[in-house]
Design an enzyme around this catalytic site. Structure first.
Site, mmCIF file in Angstrom:
data_model
loop_
_atom_site.group_PDB
_atom_site.id
_atom_site.type_symbol
_atom_site.label_atom_id
_atom_site.label_comp_id
_atom_site.label_asym_id
_atom_site.label_seq_id
_atom_site.Cartn_x
_atom_site.Cartn_y
_atom_site.Cartn_z
ATOM 1 N N ASP A 184 0.801 -1.223 0.000
ATOM 2 C CA ASP A 184 0.000 0.000 0.000
ATOM 3 C C ASP A 184 0.836 1.276 0.000
ATOM 4 O O ASP A 184 1.994 1.291 0.429
ATOM 5 C CB ASP A 184 -0.894 0.044 1.241
ATOM 6 C CG ASP A 184 -2.099 -0.879 1.136
ATOM 7 O OD1 ASP A 184 -2.101 -1.739 0.237
ATOM 8 O OD2 ASP A 184 -3.026 -0.735 1.958
ATOM 9 N N HIS A 217 3.266 -2.423 3.353
ATOM 10 C CA HIS A 217 3.399 -1.037 2.878
ATOM 11 C C HIS A 217 4.797 -0.824 2.312
ATOM 12 O O HIS A 217 5.783 -1.234 2.923
ATOM 13 C CB HIS A 217 3.170 -0.042 4.022
ATOM 14 C CG HIS A 217 1.782 -0.075 4.575
ATOM 15 N ND1 HIS A 217 1.350 -1.055 5.443
ATOM 16 C CD2 HIS A 217 0.720 0.761 4.386
ATOM 17 C CE1 HIS A 217 0.085 -0.841 5.750
ATOM 18 N NE2 HIS A 217 -0.319 0.250 5.128
#
Length: 280
Positions: A90, A244
């Site tokens: 992400d 992430h």
């Protein structure tokens, strides 16, 4: 210059003005602590985008249901629905960490899913092209990672998601965007429904490697060991893993170390888009 919304979306926006606006609160398991991208204002629709049509909104084909039985917040998908494992990253693309992660994935012949933020896409279009060229799936992660995206009126929410899709397609017209992930995982039913109007399935996760907890554990070897242990302990067939890459140097290191082992234990695949008709 503000990105313009596609014609299909403009119709959906107009009709959405008549919908009842409801909001479910933030769901459990959201990405609390994840670093949002810098603030900016998502492009807003102009008055001509609010004209109605007697035919109503035209829904594009959704991504495959993945035989998904595990349902997350707001009706999002919480697993792949099969035995494959989907690694998802992400908040990027990040000019430093995303290339390092892509190098690790390429070296190990693994493809993943990248949930992209519109602002970061505009700043790093070449990375979007590389992500697509190397066979990874792209996912809409909103324009600027707003914490209150799910509370916005339908018109503004659709504008945010559409601006992100437009930025991705401007960077790489061949990108096929069939998935959406809410910032911090804060899904509600309206958000899932609006993503569906744009032809996107909403994806949650069932394993979070907590890569954003670097303020607690640091970005060095201790954090890499923590993430690696968490992945080994929690991952199972059908898992969607949340990680992430934006601003997280521990992520490329962790997955460079973990990918050889993961490949021996699981079938690692990006979320599928290849069996879908093209079009936006």
């Amino acid at each position: 210059m503000r990105p313009l919304l596609p014609r299909t979306v403009l119709v959906a926006i107009a009709l959405s003005l008549g919908f009842a606006v409801t909001s479910c609160g933030p769901p459990p398991g959201s990405e609390a602590g994840a670093a949002p991208t810098p603030k900016a204002t998502a492009p807003q629709p102009t008055p001509e985008h609010q004209q109605s049509s007697p035919k109503g909104p035209e829904r594009r084909p959704l991504a495959p249901a993945l035989n998904g039985k595990a349902i997350g917040p707001g009706g999002s998908l919480q697993g792949t629905g099969g035995t494959t494992v989907a690694l998802t990253f992400d908040d990027g693309p990040d000019p430093v960490q995303t290339p390092a992660l892509l190098d690790a994935l390429l070296q190990n012949h693994v493809r993943a899913t990248f949930c992209l933020v519109g602002k970061q896409v505009k700043a790093n279009p070449a990375l979007v092209r590389r992500i697509v060229a190397e066979g990874h799936t792209v996912c809409n992660h909103s324009w600027e990672h707003r914490t209150d995206l799910g509370d916005l009126p339908d018109r503004e929410m659709l504008s945010d998601l559409s601006a992100t899709n437009d930025a991705i397609h401007e960077a790489e017209p061949k990108a096929r965007i069939r998935y959406f992930r809410a910032p911090y995982g804060k899904f509600n039913k309206r958000m899932v429904d609006n993503a569906a109007l744009l032809g996107m399935n909403s994806i949650f996760w069932d394993v979070d490697d907590l890569s954003y907890k670097d303020e607690d554990r640091g970005t060095g070897e201790v954090m890499v060991a923590f993430m690696s242990k968490r992945i080994r302990t929690l991952i199972r067939p059908g898992t969607i893993v949340l990680s992430h890459d934006f601003g997280r140097p521990q992520t490329p290191v962790t997955y460079r170390n973990m990918l050889p082992w993961l490949k021996t234990q699981f079938s690692l695949e990006p979320l599928p888009v290849t069996d879908l008709p093209d079009g936006r």
